[in-house]
Design a protein around this motif. Structure first.
Motif, mmCIF file in Angstrom:
data_model
loop_
_atom_site.group_PDB
_atom_site.id
_atom_site.type_symbol
_atom_site.label_atom_id
_atom_site.label_comp_id
_atom_site.label_asym_id
_atom_site.label_seq_id
_atom_site.Cartn_x
_atom_site.Cartn_y
_atom_site.Cartn_z
ATOM 1 N N UNK A 182 9.660 0.990 -5.937
ATOM 2 C CA UNK A 182 10.348 1.319 -4.691
ATOM 3 C C UNK A 182 11.582 2.184 -4.921
ATOM 4 N N UNK A 183 11.715 2.721 -6.129
ATOM 5 C CA UNK A 183 12.934 3.439 -6.495
ATOM 6 C C UNK A 183 13.193 4.684 -5.669
ATOM 7 N N UNK A 184 12.141 5.310 -5.146
ATOM 8 C CA UNK A 184 12.316 6.560 -4.398
ATOM 9 C C UNK A 184 12.464 6.327 -2.891
ATOM 10 N N UNK A 185 12.533 5.089 -2.476
ATOM 11 C CA UNK A 185 12.540 4.770 -1.049
ATOM 12 C C UNK A 185 13.923 4.332 -0.584
ATOM 13 N N UNK A 186 14.167 4.460 0.728
ATOM 14 C CA UNK A 186 15.476 4.042 1.238
ATOM 15 C C UNK A 186 15.541 2.523 1.338
ATOM 16 N N UNK A 187 16.755 2.013 1.572
ATOM 17 C CA UNK A 187 17.015 0.573 1.452
ATOM 18 C C UNK A 187 16.153 -0.254 2.402
ATOM 19 N N UNK A 188 16.004 0.185 3.652
ATOM 20 C CA UNK A 188 15.239 -0.615 4.611
ATOM 21 C C UNK A 188 13.761 -0.667 4.239
ATOM 22 N N UNK A 189 13.211 0.489 3.845
ATOM 23 C CA UNK A 189 11.796 0.514 3.455
ATOM 24 C C UNK A 189 11.584 -0.335 2.212
ATOM 25 N N UNK A 190 12.516 -0.251 1.269
ATOM 26 C CA UNK A 190 12.422 -1.078 0.058
ATOM 27 C C UNK A 190 12.318 -2.553 0.413
ATOM 28 N N UNK A 191 13.192 -2.991 1.322
ATOM 29 C CA UNK A 191 13.222 -4.407 1.677
ATOM 30 C C UNK A 191 11.919 -4.837 2.337
ATOM 31 N N UNK A 192 11.392 -3.984 3.214
ATOM 32 C CA UNK A 192 10.129 -4.310 3.875
ATOM 33 C C UNK A 192 8.994 -4.382 2.858
ATOM 34 N N UNK A 193 8.972 -3.434 1.917
ATOM 35 C CA UNK A 193 7.879 -3.394 0.947
ATOM 36 C C UNK A 193 7.964 -4.519 -0.072
ATOM 37 N N UNK A 194 9.149 -5.055 -0.314
ATOM 38 C CA UNK A 194 9.245 -6.224 -1.199
ATOM 39 C C UNK A 194 8.401 -7.370 -0.663
ATOM 40 N N UNK A 195 8.631 -7.693 0.605
ATOM 41 C CA UNK A 195 7.878 -8.800 1.219
ATOM 42 C C UNK A 195 6.388 -8.494 1.216
ATOM 43 N N UNK A 196 6.066 -7.246 1.497
ATOM 44 C CA UNK A 196 4.659 -6.847 1.547
ATOM 45 C C UNK A 196 4.013 -6.972 0.170
ATOM 46 N N UNK A 197 4.703 -6.534 -0.885
ATOM 47 C CA UNK A 197 4.138 -6.623 -2.227
ATOM 48 C C UNK A 197 3.940 -8.073 -2.646
ATOM 49 N N UNK A 198 4.881 -8.936 -2.303
ATOM 50 C CA UNK A 198 4.732 -10.349 -2.644
ATOM 51 C C UNK A 198 3.505 -10.938 -1.933
ATOM 52 N N UNK A 199 3.306 -10.539 -0.688
ATOM 53 C CA UNK A 199 2.144 -11.028 0.058
ATOM 54 C C UNK A 199 0.848 -10.520 -0.569
ATOM 55 N N UNK A 200 0.818 -9.241 -0.956
ATOM 56 C CA UNK A 200 -0.369 -8.676 -1.610
ATOM 57 C C UNK A 200 -0.666 -9.423 -2.903
ATOM 58 N N UNK A 201 0.379 -9.685 -3.678
ATOM 59 C CA UNK A 201 0.187 -10.408 -4.940
ATOM 60 C C UNK A 201 -0.398 -11.793 -4.694
ATOM 61 N N UNK A 202 0.135 -12.507 -3.713
ATOM 62 C CA UNK A 202 -0.352 -13.857 -3.436
ATOM 63 C C UNK A 202 -1.800 -13.839 -2.950
ATOM 64 N N UNK A 203 -2.206 -12.778 -2.270
ATOM 65 C CA UNK A 203 -3.577 -12.698 -1.757
ATOM 66 C C UNK A 203 -4.576 -12.290 -2.834
#
Length: 363
Positions: A182-203
């Motif tokens: 997420x290094x190339x993304x802005x702060x809000x997108x980074x935060x949203x994608x964190x939750x999304x990546x954790x969900x993808x990993x759990x699935x």
């Protein structure tokens, strides 16, 4: 663990690196110029582990050695029981996600995702129908439905990174590796994608290793965090463990704001400027030491109790007021929240009560 994503096989395996050394190009062990210094790390199947550290700490080099993009000067890499040290990237069957997406600009979203499958040797390539179904499943998994026909230039940064992850998952990797995803993304997108990546990993249940220099990202996402410094692992543990029980001053300081006070340890007590502090010194050796404080673990009160200090400045914040306090008989400054019932002024004497403090012997 959530429901597995349809049509995505995991085959997750554990990863173990043992005695990994990596010398910089043109150097040898004799001069000590090493990117990695005897690194040992075990990652369990299905675990999500963050490699966290400052620039130059060796975290990306370690990830690339796990992937097979670089080879260690010494040491071994194991995928499960298999010694993968000398296997190629393709033989290791890893999925790799880069910071800058590395998507093919001339290919659509669907074709980017399918690329790794389409270029397999004919004998190993799934049928067109299976590839089409897998791509459709992955587009749905990464929440890009109806965007399969678009091209990378028509997507936002966050959408491109979702495509990059779907492409990595398409080849059914044994492990998933992400380098500053997420290094190339802005702060809000980074935060949203964190939750999304954790969900993808759990699935999906993939064994996942990701590199980051962002402490919040590592603590929020990972099952465990490995903190690297100067080519060595300083500490490995759960986010709660490394934050609450840092193993070294480096780990403590790297995981948020801290200040340190030079103190003396004697008579099973901690002394600052001739005053004995209410700090647990059990297990500490007598002599000079550093007392580390986190501002959010310091309580501001009247001068009758705690470590004495003088208010240097006051400022308003959205949530209240903060005071900058000079600790008695030192040049150390610490910023702490001002309790709502307390109304100090600049130059007032105050006390600093420690909710928690950490003591390390002076180097």
């Amino acid at each position: 663990m959530g429901t597995k994503a349809p049509g995505i096989a995991t085959g997750a395996v554990g990863i173990r690196v043992s005695g990994i050394e990596k010398y910089f190009e043109g150097t040898t062990a004799a001069n000590g110029a090493r990117a990695l210094r005897g690194v040992d790390l075990a990652i369990q199947p299905g675990e999500l582990v963050a490699l966290l550290g400052p620039s130059g700490s060796g975290k990306t080099t370690l990830l690339r050695i796990i992937a097979g993009l670089e080879f260690a000067t010494a040491g071994n890499v194991f995928f499960g029981a298999e010694d993968a040290t000398h296997l190629t990237v393709q033989q290791r069957r890893v999925g790799f996600v880069f910071q800058h997406y590395a998507l093919f600009k001339h290919l659509s979203v669907a074709d980017n995702i399918a690329y790794g499958l389409n270029v397999r040797p004919r004998a190993e390539r799934p049928s067109s129908a299976i590839i089409k179904q897998r791509v459709a499943d992955l587009i749905d998994l990464v929440q890009l439905s109806d965007l399969g026909g678009r091209y990378p230039a028509q997507l936002s940064g966050g959408q491109r990174q979702r495509v990059a992850l779907a492409r990595a998952l398409a080849v059914e990797p044994r492990v998933l590796l992400l380098d500053e995803p997420f290094g190339a993304l802005d702060a809000k997108v980074r935060k949203d994608l964190r939750r999304w990546l954790r969900d993808i990993h759990d699935r999906t249940g993939h064994t996942t290793v990701f590199v980051t220099h962002d402490q919040d990202e590592a603590l929020e996402l990972a099952d465990r965090v490995a903190i690297l410094n100067n080519g060595r692992i300083e500490q490995v543990g759960t986010p709660d463990d490394i934050y609450e029980n840092p193993a070294s001053p480096f780990v403590l300081s790297f995981l948020g704001d801290t200040v340190s006070l030079p103190v003396d340890v004697r008579e099973r007590g901690v002394w600052l400027a001739g005053d004995r502090l209410d700090v647990d010194a059990s297990g500490a050796e007598d002599g000079r030491a550093d007392l580390f404080l986190r501002p959010n673990e310091v309580f501001l009160t009247g001068p009758e109790v705690g470590i004495p200090g003088i208010i240097v400045s006051l400022r308003r914040t959205v949530s209240g007021r903060r005071a900058e306090v000079r600790v008695a008989l030192s040049d150390t400054l610490i910023e702490v929240d001002v309790p709502s019932e307390f109304s100090p002024a600049v130059n007032d004497r105050v006390g600093l009560v420690l909710k928690k403090a950490r003591l390390f012997s002076a180097p």
